[in-house]
Structure formats: C-alpha cells, structure tokens
Design a protein around this motif. Structure first.
Motif, short mmCIF file in Angstrom:
data_model
loop_
_atom_site.label_atom_id
_atom_site.label_comp_id
_atom_site.label_asym_id
_atom_site.label_seq_id
_atom_site.Cartn_x
_atom_site.Cartn_y
_atom_site.Cartn_z
N SER A 38 -14.00 -12.75 -9.30
CA SER A 38 -14.15 -14.22 -8.92
C SER A 38 -13.65 -14.06 -7.27
CB SER A 38 -13.08 -15.02 -9.46
OG SER A 38 -12.88 -16.54 -8.99
N HIS A 39 -14.16 -15.06 -6.49
CA HIS A 39 -14.06 -15.01 -4.89
C HIS A 39 -13.96 -13.81 -4.34
CE1 HIS A 39 -12.99 -19.01 -6.79
NE2 HIS A 39 -13.51 -19.34 -5.82
N GLY A 40 -14.82 -12.78 -4.84
CA GLY A 40 -14.79 -11.56 -4.18
C GLY A 40 -13.79 -10.51 -4.51
N CYS A 41 -13.10 -11.01 -5.45
CA CYS A 41 -12.23 -10.14 -6.17
C CYS A 41 -12.34 -9.52 -7.37
CB CYS A 41 -10.57 -10.79 -6.10
SG CYS A 41 -10.16 -11.40 -4.34
N LEU A 42 -11.75 -8.43 -7.63
CA LEU A 42 -11.69 -7.74 -9.10
C LEU A 42 -10.24 -8.06 -9.76
CD1 LEU A 42 -13.03 -6.42 -11.44
CD2 LEU A 42 -12.73 -4.10 -10.17
N THR A 43 -10.24 -8.87 -10.71
CA THR A 43 -8.84 -8.93 -11.27
C THR A 43 -8.96 -8.29 -12.51
OG1 THR A 43 -9.41 -11.29 -12.04
CG2 THR A 43 -8.68 -11.25 -9.83
N PHE A 44 -7.54 -8.26 -13.15
CA PHE A 44 -7.52 -7.65 -14.33
C PHE A 44 -6.75 -8.34 -15.10
CE2 PHE A 44 -8.07 -4.54 -11.03
CZ PHE A 44 -9.12 -4.12 -11.43
N HIS A 45 -6.69 -8.77 -16.40
CA HIS A 45 -5.99 -9.57 -17.38
C HIS A 45 -5.62 -8.73 -18.56
CE1 HIS A 45 -6.65 -12.68 -14.31
NE2 HIS A 45 -7.82 -12.41 -14.42
N TYR B 13 -9.46 -17.70 -21.21
CA TYR B 13 -8.47 -18.69 -20.31
C TYR B 13 -7.47 -19.28 -21.32
CZ TYR B 13 -7.09 -22.20 -17.35
OH TYR B 13 -6.23 -23.10 -16.58
N PRO B 14 -6.28 -19.49 -21.01
CA PRO B 14 -5.70 -19.15 -19.60
C PRO B 14 -5.30 -17.57 -19.53
CG PRO B 14 -4.17 -20.28 -21.12
CD PRO B 14 -5.47 -20.34 -21.90
N TRP B 15 -5.56 -17.39 -18.37
CA TRP B 15 -5.44 -15.69 -18.16
C TRP B 15 -4.01 -15.30 -18.09
CZ3 TRP B 15 -9.84 -14.26 -19.52
CH2 TRP B 15 -11.15 -14.92 -19.17
N SER B 16 -3.64 -14.15 -18.11
CA SER B 16 -2.28 -13.65 -17.99
C SER B 16 -1.96 -13.64 -16.54
CB SER B 16 -2.07 -12.21 -18.49
OG SER B 16 -3.04 -11.32 -17.72
N ASN B 17 -2.79 -13.56 -15.69
CA ASN B 17 -2.45 -13.75 -14.13
C ASN B 17 -1.32 -13.05 -13.62
OD1 ASN B 17 -5.02 -15.10 -13.24
ND2 ASN B 17 -4.01 -16.97 -13.98
N ASP B 18 -0.94 -11.78 -14.22
CA ASP B 18 0.29 -11.24 -13.95
C ASP B 18 0.35 -9.88 -13.49
OD1 ASP B 18 -0.22 -10.33 -16.30
OD2 ASP B 18 1.84 -10.20 -16.82
N LEU B 19 -0.94 -9.40 -12.97
CA LEU B 19 -1.33 -8.15 -12.73
C LEU B 19 -1.81 -7.93 -11.11
CD1 LEU B 19 -3.34 -6.97 -16.08
CD2 LEU B 19 -0.71 -6.48 -15.01
N PRO B 20 -1.76 -6.83 -10.31
CA PRO B 20 -2.28 -6.67 -9.18
C PRO B 20 -3.88 -6.76 -9.33
CG PRO B 20 -1.02 -4.60 -10.05
CD PRO B 20 -0.92 -5.59 -10.92
N PHE B 21 -4.50 -6.97 -8.18
CA PHE B 21 -6.02 -7.06 -8.22
C PHE B 21 -6.52 -6.33 -6.87
CE2 PHE B 21 -4.31 -10.99 -6.48
CZ PHE B 21 -5.26 -11.47 -5.44
N ILE B 22 -7.72 -6.28 -6.70
CA ILE B 22 -8.66 -5.91 -5.73
C ILE B 22 -9.52 -6.76 -4.94
CG2 ILE B 22 -10.23 -3.98 -4.86
CD1 ILE B 22 -9.58 -2.61 -7.47
N ALA B 23 -9.05 -6.90 -3.52
CA ALA B 23 -10.09 -7.90 -2.92
C ALA B 23 -10.95 -6.88 -2.44
CB ALA B 23 -9.43 -8.65 -1.77
N ILE C 108 -5.17 -8.28 -25.27
CA ILE C 108 -5.36 -8.92 -26.51
C ILE C 108 -6.58 -9.73 -26.53
CG2 ILE C 108 -2.94 -8.97 -27.05
CD1 ILE C 108 -2.94 -11.85 -26.10
N GLU C 109 -7.33 -10.05 -27.73
CA GLU C 109 -8.39 -11.04 -27.63
C GLU C 109 -7.81 -12.36 -27.94
OE1 GLU C 109 -12.11 -9.97 -29.82
OE2 GLU C 109 -11.78 -7.69 -29.34
N GLY C 110 -8.40 -13.24 -26.79
CA GLY C 110 -7.84 -14.75 -26.93
C GLY C 110 -7.04 -15.02 -25.78
N PRO C 111 -6.69 -16.36 -25.93
CA PRO C 111 -5.91 -17.03 -24.67
C PRO C 111 -4.56 -16.09 -24.59
CG PRO C 111 -5.82 -18.53 -26.27
CD PRO C 111 -6.83 -17.39 -26.80
N TRP C 112 -3.83 -16.32 -23.38
CA TRP C 112 -2.59 -15.58 -23.12
C TRP C 112 -1.75 -16.71 -23.80
CZ3 TRP C 112 -1.10 -11.14 -22.54
CH2 TRP C 112 0.37 -10.83 -21.97
N PRO C 113 -0.88 -16.15 -24.53
CA PRO C 113 0.20 -17.17 -25.13
C PRO C 113 0.81 -18.02 -24.34
CG PRO C 113 0.61 -14.71 -25.98
CD PRO C 113 -0.21 -14.69 -24.71
N GLU C 114 1.27 -19.19 -24.68
CA GLU C 114 2.09 -19.90 -23.68
C GLU C 114 3.57 -19.38 -24.03
OE1 GLU C 114 1.26 -23.00 -22.12
OE2 GLU C 114 -0.67 -22.67 -22.66
#
Length: 126
Positions: free
Chosen positions: A51-58, A63-73, A114-120
């Motif tokens: 997304s937006h020129g970045c390679l992110t890892f989850h 969705y919703p993603w974990s959004n807690d890992l470093p990523f590469i622009a 894990i398969e599925g959304p990130w736990p709340e």
C-alpha cells in the motif's frame, strides 16, 4: 479457493501471487523488496500487504490488521520504519538489507500470521 490451492494457507497464497505478479495481487512496492522479504523465513510467515509504495507485514490475514510490525518503504534508498512511521529504523541500499533490518526489529513473540482479523484488545476496565 481453488482445489489446487486448497492446501496452501492464505499467507502462502498471497506471497505466491506477489512473487508471480498475479493479476489479482496488489500493486505497488518493489519487486526486489518482495523477493528479498519472501526469501526470509521469518517474514515469509507474515501476511504481506502492499500500500502506498510500502511493503507491510501483519500478524493476521484480514482487516483489521495487527499494524504493529516494522515495514519497508520501497524508495531509493529503501527505508525501514517502525509502526506507523513512528521512527525511522534505517536506510539501506538493497532490498535484502531492508528485509534484514525489518527482521532485526521484529518483536520476539512474532509468530506465523493467524487467519482472520486481528483480535480486539480486551476492554477490562476494573
């Protein structure tokens, strides 16, 4: 999911689509960064997302993603950021160095996605 992909996990299927430039794969990022990340076993177990020129890892596949890992622009030089651009972790000349930098900053408890959304988060307000 088709029969020939039925034994493949969601994470494996997405990595294959990205590496093979499948028409249904997300676009953006850098083929070199995708290949370098895919060559790293710890990153290959994470869910890749472009997304937006970045390679992110989850840590999860929906969705919703974990959004807690470093990523590469995927710029030149390649830049690696902590969560949400909170901190520049470094700049590298090669995608392999960028992937190694991401790995160096993964949390110790980072395990296969894990398969599925990130736990709340639990809302214990005691």
């Amino acid at each position: 999911m088709t029969d020939d992909m039925s034994t493949e996990t969601v994470v494996e299927a997405i990595w294959h689509q990205l590496l093979e430039h499948h028409p249904e794969a997300r676009r953006g990022g850098s083929p070199g960064a995708i290949e370098a990340a895919a060559a790293e076993p710890r990153l290959r177990q994470m869910f890749p997302f472009l997304s937006h020129g970045c390679l992110t890892f989850h840590r999860n596949t929906e969705y919703p993603w974990s959004n807690d890992l470093p990523f590469i622009a995927c710029t030149t030089p390649y830049t690696v950021y902590a969560i949400g651009y909170a901190k520049l972790l470094g700049e590298t000349e090669t995608p392999q160095e960028a992937a190694a930098l991401v790995i160096a900053h993964l949390p110790n408890d980072c395990c296969p996605a894990i398969e599925g959304p990130w736990p709340e988060p639990s809302s214990n307000t005691e």
